[in-house]
Enzyme design. Structure first.
Site, PDB file in Angstrom:
ATOM      1  N   HIS A  11      -9.563   3.735  -1.555  1.00  0.00           N
ATOM      2  CA  HIS A  11      -8.219   3.172  -1.433  1.00  0.00           C
ATOM      3  C   HIS A  11      -7.828   2.368  -2.674  1.00  0.00           C
ATOM      4  O   HIS A  11      -7.716   1.144  -2.626  1.00  0.00           O
ATOM      5  CB  HIS A  11      -8.151   2.314  -0.172  1.00  0.00           C
ATOM      6  CG  HIS A  11      -6.819   1.708   0.102  1.00  0.00           C
ATOM      7  ND1 HIS A  11      -5.627   2.272  -0.300  1.00  0.00           N
ATOM      8  CD2 HIS A  11      -6.481   0.558   0.761  1.00  0.00           C
ATOM      9  CE1 HIS A  11      -4.622   1.514   0.100  1.00  0.00           C
ATOM     10  NE2 HIS A  11      -5.122   0.461   0.742  1.00  0.00           N
TER      11      HIS A  11
ATOM     12  N   CYS B 104       0.815  -1.216   0.000  1.00  0.00           N
ATOM     13  CA  CYS B 104       0.000   0.000   0.000  1.00  0.00           C
ATOM     14  C   CYS B 104       0.847   1.264   0.000  1.00  0.00           C
ATOM     15  O   CYS B 104       0.322   2.357  -0.208  1.00  0.00           O
ATOM     16  CB  CYS B 104      -0.940   0.010   1.201  1.00  0.00           C
ATOM     17  SG  CYS B 104      -2.166  -1.310   1.178  1.00  0.00           S
TER      18      CYS B 104
END
Length: 406
Positions: A350, A87
């Protein structure tokens, strides 16, 4: 490495479920907007860094993802570097481009993160992609860790990472007196910020009571406390001192530091050596700041618990004191240290490869005074925390970046 590095162009697409878009189309949108924002022609870009984590697993496209996506956006012939680092891929790409500018290798760099994660026919592949952010040869150790700290053994119909975060949240509740209401207050703050972001996936404000009443995911989390799956792209144009003289300083933001660290072997209850705490200390030292100097913050809030623990790791509160700060409004826009004015991952969305760059897009807008209804007044110093994966007892990789109004 004496060159200063500046953000002179920043853009992001709206995040969300964009079924008609592709990695190519999303990339083209953010690249063209970032270059226009910087007032820079495509031919002026001397190097590009491309962040993506899911296309290989979900579409089978690998090895030259950046070259393919950027060619569709009219960027070719220059060095193009593909970056995948969980991420934190987007912020890692920024770190690499910043290093190249400081080393004198390029004067103008393009950094792009694009992710296509929403498909009607591939939910199992998406779940497998997230699970790949752990050691797949030893996934039992993750399950054992969750159970060892008092969490529930993950079920087949739930996200491994949500179970992981929930277990850590429950340890925090037992150790420091944190409550489910604290997590709900964080989520309510974040969603209320997100209503003012036109690029956010969700723009519905929540009260604390509404967050608590939302669908249960795994205790202590409800759906409003967890980040969604998203499509989107974000891009930055970075430049050196030399290039800034031609581009102009009026809207430039200085990128002071980006600390990039990986996990260490530590005791699961040794929070003083948490990866985010170590990264924050390194970033602050390089930038010459302290936590008290920070005006606005974006953190990687995969869950509301993630926000709480990063408030502690960034030195904004001592463990156990976040709840009191929340009740005083410390972390809302208008408070002493506004967190996630963009709406964070919870509301903004996200799309993994784009997330770290989108954080810096938001902070650039804040430091320019261009954030509209979510503007943090007088912001001069900003910090972004972006981490991902899981190895041992914490994230596998984390970055902390410091930005300053130029």
């Amino acid at each position: 490495m004496s060159q200063n590095v500046y953000i002179v162009g920043a853009a992001m697409t709206p995040f969300g479920k964009r079924l008609e878009d592709t990695v190519k189309s999303l990339t083209t949108q953010s690249v063209e907007a970032a270059l226009q924002d910087a007032g820079v022609e495509k031919r002026a870009v001397q190097g590009a860094w491309f962040s993506n984590t899911r296309q290989q697993m979900l579409e089978g496209q690998n090895t030259i993802r950046g070259q393919i996506a950027l060619r569709a956006a009219g960027i070719e012939g220059i060095p193009i570097i593909n970056v995948e680092n969980a991420c934190a891929s987007g912020s890692t790409a920024v770190h690499q481009a910043m290093t190249a500018i400081r080393a004198g290798m390029v004067d103008i760099a393009l950094v792009v993160g694009s992710e296509k994660m929403v498909y009607k026919d591939r939910p199992e592949k998406v779940a497998a992609a997230f699970a790949g952010g752990t050691d797949i040869h030893d996934q039992q150790s993750v399950l054992d860790y969750i159970v060892s700290i008092g969490g529930e053994k993950p079920g087949p119909d739930r996200s491994l990472f949500m179970d992981l975060y929930a277990a850590q949240a429950r340890v925090h509740m037992d150790s420091f007196g944190t409550t489910q209401e604290d997590f709900a207050r964080i989520a309510a703050n974040t969603h209320c910020h997100g209503q003012h972001n036109p690029n956010a996936q969700y723009r519905t404000p929540f009260t604390v009571e509404q967050v608590l009443a939302d669908k249960s995911i795994v205790y202590p989390f409800t759906r409003a406390m967890c980040a969604p799956v998203s499509d989107g792209s974000s891009a930055l144009v970075l430049c050196s001192d030399n290039a800034l003289k031609k581009i102009g300083r009026s809207r430039a933001v200085r990128l002071c530091s980006v600390a990039l660290l990986s996990t260490i072997s530590r005791d699961k209850f040794d929070y003083t050596h948490h990866i985010s705490r170590r990264a924050a200390q390194a970033a602050y030292a390089e930038a010459g700041i302290e936590a008290k100097d920070i005006d606005v913050i974006e953190v990687h809030d995969a869950t509301a618990f993630s926000t709480l623990v990063q408030i502690e790791n960034l030195g904004l509160c001592q463990p156990g004191e976040v709840g009191a700060g929340l009740k005083k409004g410390d972390f809302k826009i208008g408070g002493r240290a506004p967190i996630n004015p963009s709406g964070g991952l919870l509301a903004k969305g996200h799309p993994v490869g784009a997330t770290g760059i989108a954080q810096m897009y938001e902070l650039t807008a804040q430091l320019r005074g261009e954030a509209g209804a979510r503007q943090v007044q007088g912001a001069r110093i900003a910090v972004a925390e972006n981490g991902g994966g899981f190895l041992g007892v914490e994230e596998g990789v984390t970055t902390v970046a410091v930005l300053e109004k130029a």
